[in-house]
Design a protein around this motif. Structure first.
Motif, PDB file in Angstrom:
ATOM      1  N   LEU A 137      41.641  31.373  47.985  1.00  0.00           N
ATOM      2  CA  LEU A 137      40.687  32.438  47.696  1.00  0.00           C
ATOM      3  C   LEU A 137      41.136  33.233  46.477  1.00  0.00           C
ATOM      4  O   LEU A 137      42.326  33.329  46.197  1.00  0.00           O
ATOM      5  CB  LEU A 137      40.544  33.362  48.902  1.00  0.00           C
ATOM      6  CG  LEU A 137      40.008  32.711  50.174  1.00  0.00           C
ATOM      7  CD1 LEU A 137      39.961  33.730  51.309  1.00  0.00           C
ATOM      8  CD2 LEU A 137      38.630  32.107  49.946  1.00  0.00           C
ATOM      9  N   ALA A 138      40.175  33.806  45.794  1.00  0.00           N
ATOM     10  CA  ALA A 138      40.472  34.628  44.621  1.00  0.00           C
ATOM     11  C   ALA A 138      41.212  35.892  45.060  1.00  0.00           C
ATOM     12  O   ALA A 138      41.020  36.391  46.166  1.00  0.00           O
ATOM     13  CB  ALA A 138      39.177  34.998  43.910  1.00  0.00           C
ATOM     14  N   MET A 161      38.283  39.389  42.585  1.00  0.00           N
ATOM     15  CA  MET A 161      37.075  39.683  43.348  1.00  0.00           C
ATOM     16  C   MET A 161      36.443  40.996  42.893  1.00  0.00           C
ATOM     17  O   MET A 161      35.221  41.105  42.831  1.00  0.00           O
ATOM     18  CB  MET A 161      37.375  39.717  44.849  1.00  0.00           C
ATOM     19  CG  MET A 161      37.603  38.339  45.456  1.00  0.00           C
ATOM     20  SD  MET A 161      36.216  37.203  45.200  1.00  0.00           S
ATOM     21  CE  MET A 161      34.939  38.012  46.149  1.00  0.00           C
ATOM     22  N   GLY A 162      37.265  41.974  42.547  1.00  0.00           N
ATOM     23  CA  GLY A 162      36.743  43.241  42.038  1.00  0.00           C
ATOM     24  C   GLY A 162      35.953  43.038  40.750  1.00  0.00           C
ATOM     25  O   GLY A 162      34.874  43.626  40.571  1.00  0.00           O
ATOM     26  N   ARG A 163      36.477  42.199  39.851  1.00  0.00           N
ATOM     27  CA  ARG A 163      35.771  41.923  38.587  1.00  0.00           C
ATOM     28  C   ARG A 163      34.466  41.166  38.858  1.00  0.00           C
ATOM     29  O   ARG A 163      33.442  41.432  38.238  1.00  0.00           O
ATOM     30  CB  ARG A 163      36.660  41.130  37.630  1.00  0.00           C
ATOM     31  CG  ARG A 163      37.771  41.956  37.004  1.00  0.00           C
ATOM     32  CD  ARG A 163      38.428  41.264  35.830  1.00  0.00           C
ATOM     33  NE  ARG A 163      38.957  39.940  36.131  1.00  0.00           N
ATOM     34  CZ  ARG A 163      40.196  39.690  36.551  1.00  0.00           C
ATOM     35  NH1 ARG A 163      41.056  40.671  36.720  1.00  0.00           N
ATOM     36  NH2 ARG A 163      40.590  38.452  36.773  1.00  0.00           N
ATOM     37  N   ARG A 173      25.122  36.558  44.517  1.00  0.00           N
ATOM     38  CA  ARG A 173      26.313  36.367  45.344  1.00  0.00           C
ATOM     39  C   ARG A 173      27.546  36.118  44.495  1.00  0.00           C
ATOM     40  O   ARG A 173      27.462  35.521  43.423  1.00  0.00           O
ATOM     41  CB  ARG A 173      26.107  35.183  46.284  1.00  0.00           C
ATOM     42  CG  ARG A 173      24.997  35.427  47.284  1.00  0.00           C
ATOM     43  CD  ARG A 173      24.679  34.221  48.142  1.00  0.00           C
ATOM     44  NE  ARG A 173      24.038  33.190  47.317  1.00  0.00           N
ATOM     45  CZ  ARG A 173      24.501  31.956  47.179  1.00  0.00           C
ATOM     46  NH1 ARG A 173      25.576  31.569  47.782  1.00  0.00           N
ATOM     47  NH2 ARG A 173      23.861  31.092  46.423  1.00  0.00           N
ATOM     48  N   VAL A 174      28.669  36.560  45.013  1.00  0.00           N
ATOM     49  CA  VAL A 174      29.957  36.389  44.350  1.00  0.00           C
ATOM     50  C   VAL A 174      30.683  35.222  45.018  1.00  0.00           C
ATOM     51  O   VAL A 174      30.705  35.118  46.239  1.00  0.00           O
ATOM     52  CB  VAL A 174      30.796  37.683  44.479  1.00  0.00           C
ATOM     53  CG1 VAL A 174      32.190  37.481  43.944  1.00  0.00           C
ATOM     54  CG2 VAL A 174      30.107  38.828  43.765  1.00  0.00           C
ATOM     55  N   ASP A 175      31.276  34.345  44.211  1.00  0.00           N
ATOM     56  CA  ASP A 175      32.061  33.239  44.746  1.00  0.00           C
ATOM     57  C   ASP A 175      33.454  33.744  45.100  1.00  0.00           C
ATOM     58  O   ASP A 175      34.103  34.402  44.289  1.00  0.00           O
ATOM     59  CB  ASP A 175      32.149  32.101  43.732  1.00  0.00           C
ATOM     60  CG  ASP A 175      32.562  30.786  44.375  1.00  0.00           C
ATOM     61  OD1 ASP A 175      33.451  30.805  45.252  1.00  0.00           O
ATOM     62  OD2 ASP A 175      32.006  29.754  44.001  1.00  0.00           O
ATOM     63  N   LYS A 176      33.913  33.446  46.293  1.00  0.00           N
ATOM     64  CA  LYS A 176      35.204  33.935  46.779  1.00  0.00           C
ATOM     65  C   LYS A 176      36.356  32.969  46.499  1.00  0.00           C
ATOM     66  O   LYS A 176      37.510  33.314  46.699  1.00  0.00           O
ATOM     67  CB  LYS A 176      35.118  34.214  48.277  1.00  0.00           C
ATOM     68  CG  LYS A 176      34.148  35.330  48.597  1.00  0.00           C
ATOM     69  CD  LYS A 176      34.018  35.553  50.082  1.00  0.00           C
ATOM     70  CE  LYS A 176      32.973  36.642  50.309  1.00  0.00           C
ATOM     71  NZ  LYS A 176      32.664  36.830  51.698  1.00  0.00           N
ATOM     72  N   LEU A 177      36.035  31.770  46.036  1.00  0.00           N
ATOM     73  CA  LEU A 177      37.088  30.784  45.780  1.00  0.00           C
ATOM     74  C   LEU A 177      37.787  31.045  44.452  1.00  0.00           C
ATOM     75  O   LEU A 177      37.153  31.438  43.473  1.00  0.00           O
ATOM     76  CB  LEU A 177      36.495  29.378  45.777  1.00  0.00           C
ATOM     77  CG  LEU A 177      35.866  28.908  47.092  1.00  0.00           C
ATOM     78  CD1 LEU A 177      35.288  27.518  46.921  1.00  0.00           C
ATOM     79  CD2 LEU A 177      36.885  28.937  48.220  1.00  0.00           C
ATOM     80  N   ALA A 178      39.101  30.797  44.430  1.00  0.00           N
ATOM     81  CA  ALA A 178      39.875  30.989  43.198  1.00  0.00           C
ATOM     82  C   ALA A 178      39.376  30.047  42.107  1.00  0.00           C
ATOM     83  O   ALA A 178      39.203  30.439  40.960  1.00  0.00           O
ATOM     84  CB  ALA A 178      41.356  30.778  43.478  1.00  0.00           C
ATOM     85  N   PRO A 218      31.637  32.750  38.655  1.00  0.00           N
ATOM     86  CA  PRO A 218      31.968  33.927  39.467  1.00  0.00           C
ATOM     87  C   PRO A 218      30.779  34.503  40.229  1.00  0.00           C
ATOM     88  O   PRO A 218      30.937  35.047  41.307  1.00  0.00           O
ATOM     89  CB  PRO A 218      32.509  34.931  38.453  1.00  0.00           C
ATOM     90  CG  PRO A 218      32.071  34.453  37.120  1.00  0.00           C
ATOM     91  CD  PRO A 218      31.839  32.986  37.229  1.00  0.00           C
ATOM     92  N   VAL A 219      29.568  34.364  39.672  1.00  0.00           N
ATOM     93  CA  VAL A 219      28.371  34.928  40.303  1.00  0.00           C
ATOM     94  C   VAL A 219      27.258  33.887  40.270  1.00  0.00           C
ATOM     95  O   VAL A 219      27.060  33.212  39.260  1.00  0.00           O
ATOM     96  CB  VAL A 219      27.916  36.222  39.570  1.00  0.00           C
ATOM     97  CG1 VAL A 219      26.591  36.727  40.114  1.00  0.00           C
ATOM     98  CG2 VAL A 219      28.987  37.299  39.678  1.00  0.00           C
TER      99      VAL A 219
END
Length: 148
Positions: free
Chosen positions: A4-5, A10-12, A48-53, A58-59
């Motif tokens: 996961l990121a 994730m904040g960015r 939606r935001v992607d949670k994977l590293a 990203p979106v």
């Protein structure tokens, strides 16, 4: 192993998603709340935001038609006039959202994810050189909660 990121990344990504939502809302499009069940959404842009590293983008943005049209299309089946109409609406709205975001300076592309073909991927936000940005305008009028 799935990684996961980090919370910083994730904040960015969440910040980018917020700018995307603001830009689409400023254009008059309905925005689906990010944490709402898809069964309860009446229609609109789902950002939606992607949670994977290691992610495609990203979106991601989907367009959700009203459940009446979606249910009718799914019931009618592929190749029927109802389904064809549903696809015209879906593809048309994705095109319009890409144009809106591109006009504001966002870097977007059609989906590169085979598991999510009818989405827009947002790679980065405007660098401040475009003539108009929703974020820039909101900041200039001192709107509470404006993102920087």
């Amino acid at each position: 192993m799935i990684e996961l990121a980090t919370s910083e990344v994730m904040g960015r990504r969440e910040n980018l998603a917020g700018h995307v939502r603001d830009a689409l809302a400023a254009a008059g499009l309905p925005i689906a709340p990010p944490d709402m069940s898809h069964q309860l959404i009446s229609g609109g842009a789902s950002v939606r935001v992607d949670k994977l590293a290691d992610c495609h983008a990203p979106v991601r943005i989907d367009w959700r038609t009203n459940h009446v049209l979606m249910d009718a299309a799914m019931e009618a089946g592929v190749g029927t006039p109802t389904f064809v109409h549903y696809m015209v609406v879906l593809e048309g709205m994705l095109h319009v959202m890409k144009e809106i975001l591109s006009s504001e300076g966002f870097e977007t592309r059609d989906s590169t994810n085979d598991f999510a073909p009818f989405t827009i991927e947002v790679l980065r936000r405007p660098d401040g050189t475009s003539a108009w940005t929703t974020a820039g305008h909101i900041s200039s009028i001192g709107f509470p909660g404006a993102r920087h």
